[in-house]
Write a protein that holds these residues in place. Structure first.
Motif, PDB file in Angstrom:
ATOM      1  N   PRO A 182      24.419  16.128 -50.936  1.00 41.09           N
ATOM      2  CA  PRO A 182      25.373  17.000 -50.260  1.00 41.09           C
ATOM      3  C   PRO A 182      24.991  18.502 -50.162  1.00 41.09           C
ATOM      4  CG  PRO A 182      26.049  16.723 -52.609  1.00 41.09           C
ATOM      5  CD  PRO A 182      24.782  15.830 -52.346  1.00 41.09           C
ATOM      6  N   ARG A 183      24.042  18.844 -50.992  1.00 35.80           N
ATOM      7  CA  ARG A 183      23.945  20.549 -50.638  1.00 35.80           C
ATOM      8  C   ARG A 183      22.795  20.607 -49.552  1.00 35.80           C
ATOM      9  NH1 ARG A 183      22.238  22.471 -55.783  1.00 35.80           N
ATOM     10  NH2 ARG A 183      22.709  20.527 -56.889  1.00 35.80           N
ATOM     11  N   VAL A 184      22.496  19.446 -48.942  1.00 37.18           N
ATOM     12  CA  VAL A 184      21.400  19.653 -47.777  1.00 37.18           C
ATOM     13  C   VAL A 184      22.187  19.832 -46.630  1.00 37.18           C
ATOM     14  CG1 VAL A 184      19.648  18.449 -46.364  1.00 37.18           C
ATOM     15  CG2 VAL A 184      19.559  18.176 -48.896  1.00 37.18           C
ATOM     16  N   SER A 185      21.806  20.880 -45.682  1.00 28.99           N
ATOM     17  CA  SER A 185      22.624  21.232 -44.361  1.00 28.99           C
ATOM     18  C   SER A 185      23.109  20.023 -43.641  1.00 28.99           C
ATOM     19  CB  SER A 185      21.569  22.311 -43.783  1.00 28.99           C
ATOM     20  OG  SER A 185      22.313  22.544 -42.771  1.00 28.99           O
ATOM     21  N   ARG A 186      24.141  20.238 -43.088  1.00 31.46           N
ATOM     22  CA  ARG A 186      24.662  19.357 -42.181  1.00 31.46           C
ATOM     23  C   ARG A 186      24.460  19.716 -40.685  1.00 31.46           C
ATOM     24  NH1 ARG A 186      23.459  16.137 -46.044  1.00 31.46           N
ATOM     25  NH2 ARG A 186      25.063  14.851 -46.875  1.00 31.46           N
ATOM     26  N   TYR A 187      23.474  20.786 -40.495  1.00 31.73           N
ATOM     27  CA  TYR A 187      22.923  21.070 -39.276  1.00 31.73           C
ATOM     28  C   TYR A 187      21.581  20.720 -39.103  1.00 31.73           C
ATOM     29  CZ  TYR A 187      21.384  24.647 -36.095  1.00 31.73           C
ATOM     30  OH  TYR A 187      20.734  25.468 -35.087  1.00 31.73           O
ATOM     31  N   PHE A 188      21.329  20.042 -38.117  1.00 29.93           N
ATOM     32  CA  PHE A 188      19.822  19.597 -37.897  1.00 29.93           C
ATOM     33  C   PHE A 188      19.409  19.875 -36.703  1.00 29.93           C
ATOM     34  CE2 PHE A 188      17.183  15.548 -37.939  1.00 29.93           C
ATOM     35  CZ  PHE A 188      16.051  16.078 -38.857  1.00 29.93           C
ATOM     36  N   HIS A 189      18.283  20.719 -36.664  1.00 29.95           N
ATOM     37  CA  HIS A 189      17.438  21.121 -35.600  1.00 29.95           C
ATOM     38  C   HIS A 189      16.307  20.117 -35.256  1.00 29.95           C
ATOM     39  CE1 HIS A 189      15.481  24.631 -33.256  1.00 29.95           C
ATOM     40  NE2 HIS A 189      15.656  23.729 -32.655  1.00 29.95           N
ATOM     41  N   LEU A 190      16.815  19.264 -34.104  1.00 31.30           N
ATOM     42  CA  LEU A 190      15.479  18.345 -33.787  1.00 31.30           C
ATOM     43  C   LEU A 190      15.205  18.314 -32.327  1.00 31.30           C
ATOM     44  CD1 LEU A 190      14.665  15.633 -35.308  1.00 31.30           C
ATOM     45  CD2 LEU A 190      16.476  14.501 -34.089  1.00 31.30           C
ATOM     46  N   PRO A 191      14.408  19.221 -31.723  1.00 26.14           N
ATOM     47  CA  PRO A 191      14.109  19.617 -30.550  1.00 26.14           C
ATOM     48  C   PRO A 191      13.750  18.312 -29.675  1.00 26.14           C
ATOM     49  CG  PRO A 191      12.924  21.147 -32.106  1.00 26.14           C
ATOM     50  CD  PRO A 191      13.555  20.052 -32.908  1.00 26.14           C
ATOM     51  N   ALA A 192      14.510  18.113 -28.611  1.00 19.67           N
ATOM     52  CA  ALA A 192      14.003  16.887 -27.611  1.00 19.67           C
ATOM     53  C   ALA A 192      12.899  17.336 -26.703  1.00 19.67           C
ATOM     54  CB  ALA A 192      15.203  16.289 -26.979  1.00 19.67           C
ATOM     55  N   GLN A 193      13.127  18.781 -26.348  1.00 18.83           N
ATOM     56  CA  GLN A 193      12.285  19.143 -25.140  1.00 18.83           C
ATOM     57  C   GLN A 193      12.783  18.788 -23.808  1.00 18.83           C
ATOM     58  OE1 GLN A 193      10.730  21.832 -26.196  1.00 18.83           O
ATOM     59  NE2 GLN A 193      10.196  21.167 -28.501  1.00 18.83           N
ATOM     60  N   SER A 194      13.122  17.542 -23.678  1.00 19.69           N
ATOM     61  CA  SER A 194      13.461  17.049 -22.286  1.00 19.69           C
ATOM     62  C   SER A 194      14.262  15.731 -22.571  1.00 19.69           C
ATOM     63  CB  SER A 194      12.272  16.775 -21.552  1.00 19.69           C
ATOM     64  OG  SER A 194      12.765  16.117 -20.228  1.00 19.69           O
ATOM     65  N   GLY A 195      15.123  15.465 -21.492  1.00 17.17           N
ATOM     66  CA  GLY A 195      15.832  14.203 -21.688  1.00 17.17           C
ATOM     67  C   GLY A 195      15.344  13.062 -20.699  1.00 17.17           C
ATOM     68  N   SER A 196      14.212  13.534 -20.017  1.00 18.05           N
ATOM     69  CA  SER A 196      13.565  12.275 -19.021  1.00 18.05           C
ATOM     70  C   SER A 196      12.521  11.843 -19.600  1.00 18.05           C
ATOM     71  CB  SER A 196      13.241  13.013 -17.990  1.00 18.05           C
ATOM     72  OG  SER A 196      12.058  12.468 -17.338  1.00 18.05           O
ATOM     73  N   ASN A 197      12.176  10.458 -19.733  1.00 19.41           N
ATOM     74  CA  ASN A 197      11.116   9.867 -20.258  1.00 19.41           C
ATOM     75  C   ASN A 197       9.968  10.075 -19.301  1.00 19.41           C
ATOM     76  OD1 ASN A 197      12.326   8.520 -22.137  1.00 19.41           O
ATOM     77  ND2 ASN A 197      12.972   6.830 -20.969  1.00 19.41           N
ATOM     78  N   GLN A 198       9.804  10.464 -18.318  1.00 15.00           N
ATOM     79  CA  GLN A 198       8.677  10.676 -17.481  1.00 15.00           C
ATOM     80  C   GLN A 198       8.095  11.816 -17.919  1.00 15.00           C
ATOM     81  OE1 GLN A 198       6.837  12.511 -14.413  1.00 15.00           O
ATOM     82  NE2 GLN A 198       8.860  12.845 -13.976  1.00 15.00           N
ATOM     83  N   VAL A 199       8.774  12.937 -18.315  1.00 13.57           N
ATOM     84  CA  VAL A 199       8.606  14.131 -18.733  1.00 13.57           C
ATOM     85  C   VAL A 199       8.091  13.982 -20.199  1.00 13.57           C
ATOM     86  CG1 VAL A 199       9.088  16.561 -19.112  1.00 13.57           C
ATOM     87  CG2 VAL A 199       9.849  15.496 -17.097  1.00 13.57           C
ATOM     88  N   LEU A 200       8.735  13.435 -20.944  1.00 14.50           N
ATOM     89  CA  LEU A 200       8.292  13.331 -22.558  1.00 14.50           C
ATOM     90  C   LEU A 200       7.035  13.012 -22.418  1.00 14.50           C
ATOM     91  CD1 LEU A 200      11.824  12.009 -23.805  1.00 14.50           C
ATOM     92  CD2 LEU A 200      10.735  14.111 -24.272  1.00 14.50           C
ATOM     93  N   LYS A 201       6.517  11.795 -21.614  1.00 14.14           N
ATOM     94  CA  LYS A 201       5.422  11.187 -21.699  1.00 14.14           C
ATOM     95  C   LYS A 201       4.350  12.098 -21.537  1.00 14.14           C
ATOM     96  CE  LYS A 201       3.211   7.145 -20.344  1.00 14.14           C
ATOM     97  NZ  LYS A 201       3.110   5.908 -19.290  1.00 14.14           N
ATOM     98  N   ALA A 202       4.534  13.064 -20.356  1.00 18.62           N
ATOM     99  CA  ALA A 202       3.598  14.033 -19.809  1.00 18.62           C
ATOM    100  C   ALA A 202       3.509  15.064 -20.751  1.00 18.62           C
ATOM    101  CB  ALA A 202       4.161  14.665 -18.574  1.00 18.62           C
ATOM    102  N   MET A 203       4.638  15.343 -21.840  1.00 11.26           N
ATOM    103  CA  MET A 203       4.288  16.293 -22.812  1.00 11.26           C
ATOM    104  C   MET A 203       3.891  15.758 -23.910  1.00 11.26           C
ATOM    105  SD  MET A 203       8.242  17.926 -22.910  1.00 11.26           S
ATOM    106  CE  MET A 203       9.009  19.222 -22.029  1.00 11.26           C
ATOM    107  N   LYS A 204       3.539  14.391 -23.935  1.00 11.10           N
ATOM    108  CA  LYS A 204       3.024  13.737 -25.301  1.00 11.10           C
ATOM    109  C   LYS A 204       3.748  13.873 -26.310  1.00 11.10           C
ATOM    110  CE  LYS A 204      -1.875  12.511 -24.625  1.00 11.10           C
ATOM    111  NZ  LYS A 204      -2.031  12.204 -23.422  1.00 11.10           N
ATOM    112  N   ARG A 205       5.413  13.608 -26.253  1.00 11.54           N
ATOM    113  CA  ARG A 205       6.116  14.047 -27.478  1.00 11.54           C
ATOM    114  C   ARG A 205       5.904  12.672 -28.503  1.00 11.54           C
ATOM    115  NH1 ARG A 205       7.580  18.325 -29.823  1.00 11.54           N
ATOM    116  NH2 ARG A 205       9.641  17.714 -30.301  1.00 11.54           N
ATOM    117  N   GLY A 206       5.738  11.463 -27.827  1.00 13.23           N
ATOM    118  CA  GLY A 206       5.598  10.403 -28.874  1.00 13.23           C
ATOM    119  C   GLY A 206       7.062   9.602 -29.091  1.00 13.23           C
ATOM    120  N   TYR A 207       8.066   9.848 -27.987  1.00 14.72           N
ATOM    121  CA  TYR A 207       9.224   9.202 -28.235  1.00 14.72           C
ATOM    122  C   TYR A 207       9.733   9.078 -26.893  1.00 14.72           C
ATOM    123  CZ  TYR A 207      10.926  13.839 -28.551  1.00 14.72           C
ATOM    124  OH  TYR A 207      11.111  15.234 -28.357  1.00 14.72           O
ATOM    125  N   THR A 208      10.991   8.202 -26.837  1.00 14.15           N
ATOM    126  CA  THR A 208      11.600   8.199 -25.326  1.00 14.15           C
ATOM    127  C   THR A 208      12.940   8.796 -25.715  1.00 14.15           C
ATOM    128  OG1 THR A 208      12.737   5.958 -26.226  1.00 14.15           O
ATOM    129  CG2 THR A 208      10.420   5.950 -24.650  1.00 14.15           C
TER     130      THR A 208
END
Ligand code: SAH
Ligand code: SF4
Ligand code: F3S
Length: 465
Positions: A255-281
């Motif tokens: 419970p003492r681990v923060s309930r705020y989580f910074h999880l950068p997506a960088q883009s919401g588009s699969n085409q761009v995520l692929k070109a960025m090589k982020r490794g997820y859709t």
């Protein structure tokens, strides 16, 4: 030897700010004295950032401005550290010969020796190898800016292939610190009044893959959670690819681990995520968010976006806007794409989104986020929240500022410096997009009197990322 004074200016991310604490520690241990007044220092140090061209331009401007001082007083030593030092190496001195010391991201553990060498030889000193592990520096507890809060490095470097990013080049490959070294450092900080730690890494949740089998962030969190006086534990920055079920379960169980989580997506588009090589859709990113919300319903998320990546269409951009709405981030950091020489996207893709389009998309992402943030913040009005008081508000003298467990900034009327470093309840009475206004709950005042903790001195600071 006389006690020379040094002045240290920091640019860039949280990691750089922590490195600056270690740089200052090393200098102080070697007999130098820190000053916040540049004009009285004989050693001027800049800990720099390369993430975007604008970040570098600010630093170039600042180093350029130091030329006049050097001319007037040739004994002054100018040292450039951090990501720009690592990136440009010897060329820093080619472009600005008044720089004396160039110290890369894996050499600052011996910054004092490099400065001494330059003083003694009156020559330029360049160290951009792997000669001085910063994590072996014994941290001076007095160097942290906040008494109750501290940043602790757990993994350095980055192994990810994001095509736009300079960090793997400037920070080198990932190296995790041993669990024992981290626990010892946290215990030492806690004994000195720290109650909130933020664990740092560029891919913080990849922690441990290079250590003994079974060592990961989940294990480390469970270890640190046993330290009784530690009230808040958070970690930045996580990569969606390493958000394992084991980590999610640990977060939910602690419970003492923060309930705020910074999880950068960088883009919401699969085409761009692929070109960025982020490794997820987009779908996988959303699935991770859903899984974590399933385990911890009160979890809040924050995101990073890049506007105008090469090839980004209006439709791609709309996908990023809709991701903000769909997840309902409490905060997003938005950046215009900046080509960095030596990265895949700069060398092989055309920077084809015109500047004015980048600027507009950047603005639209910010506006959408503001709308979402404001709605989320309004939902807090009327609630009582516990905040950790950080210090006087930067804009109003009669107000203090604190943060909730979910990383929301709360300003409240107060003139009592003894509250700094304390956890106090406030009732939220007003919401803005970036902060909340609260009222200190009267009944706590008497309970809290007597043993206040004061903030340490702050360090001069340049632009943040
Ligand atoms: N390691 C972290 C953060 C890295 S730098 C992570 O992976 O999330 C912080 C942010 O700067 C990144 O999240 C990204 O949004 C942004 N950034 C990195 N390189 C950039 C570039 N070339 N142009 C614009 N923004 C960039
Ligand atoms: Fe850069 Fe990607 Fe590494 Fe983050 S994960 S530091 S964006 S290469
Ligand atoms: Fe940080 Fe900037 Fe380096 S964001 S890792 S200081 S390039």
């Amino acid at each position: 030897m006389d006690r020379r004074k040094f002045f240290l200016l920091t640019y860039g991310c949280q990691m750089n700010k922590l490195d600056s604490e270690l740089i200052a520690s090393r200098m102080i241990q070697a007999g130098f004295e820190e000053t916040e007044r540049e004009e009285e220092a004989q050693v001027l140090l800049l800990n720099t950032c390369s993430i975007r061209e604008s970040a570098e331009d600010r630093v170039w401007g600042r180093i350029g401005a130091m030329k006049a001082r050097k001319k007037k007083d040739p004994e002054v030593i100018i040292g450039v550290l951090g990501c720009m030092a690592q990136e440009h190496k010897v060329f820093l001195r080619t472009r600005m010969p008044h720089i004396d010391v160039v110290c890369g991201t894996r050499e600052f553990g011996r910054i004092d020796a490099l400065v001494r060498e330059s003083i003694e030889t009156r020559k330029g000193v360049i160290a951009t190898g792997e000669g001085g592990n910063g994590d072996l520096v014994q941290r001076e507890l007095s160097c942290r800016p906040m008494r109750a809060q501290a940043f602790v490095n757990i993994i350095r470097g980055c192994n990810m292939p994001c095509t736009y990013c300079i960090v793997p080049a400037t920070r080198g490959p990932e190296v995790s610190r041993p669990v024992d070294a981290i626990r010892e450092e946290v215990e030492r900080l806690v004994a000195d009044g720290v109650t909130e730690v933020t664990l740092l890494g560029q891919t913080v949740n990849a922690y441990g893959h290079d250590l003994e089998r079974g060592t990961d962030l989940a294990l480390l969190l469970r270890e640190l959670h046993q330290i009784p006086a530690l009230r808040r534990i958070s970690f930045v920055t996580s990569h969606p690819s390493f958000l394992t079920p084991r980590l999610m379960e640990a977060m939910a169980a602690l419970p003492r681990v923060s309930r705020y989580f910074h999880l950068p997506a960088q883009s919401g588009s699969n085409q761009v995520l692929k070109a960025m090589k982020r490794g997820y859709t987009r779908e996988r990113y959303l699935a991770r968010i859903r899984d974590l919300k399933g385990l911890i319903p009160e979890m809040e998320f924050a995101c990073d976006f890049i506007a105008g990546f090469p090839g980004e269409t209006e439709e791609d951009h709309r996908q990023s806007l809709s991701l903000i709405e769909e997840v309902g981030f409490s905060q997003s950091f938005v950046f215009k794409y900046s080509p960095r020489k030596g990265t895949v996207s700069a060398d092989y893709l055309r920077d084809d989104v015109p500047e004015e389009v980048k600027a507009r998309r950047n603005q639209e992402l910010l506006q959408t986020q503001e709308r979402v943030s404001l709605a989320r913040n309004r939902a807090q009005v009327g609630e009582v929240r516990e905040i950790l008081v950080e210090g006087p508000s930067k804009t109003r003298k009669d107000r203090y500022t604190g943060r909730t467990a979910r990383n929301r900034i709360v300003h409240f009327a107060n003139e009592d410096p003894n509250l700094v470093g304390r956890y106090v309840p406030v009732r939220i009475v007003e919401a803005q997009a970036h902060s909340l206004i609260g009222v200190l709950q009267e009944e706590t005042r008497t309970v809290l009197e007597g043993d206040g903790v004061l903030a340490g001195k702050g360090r001069a600071e340049g632009a943040s990322q």
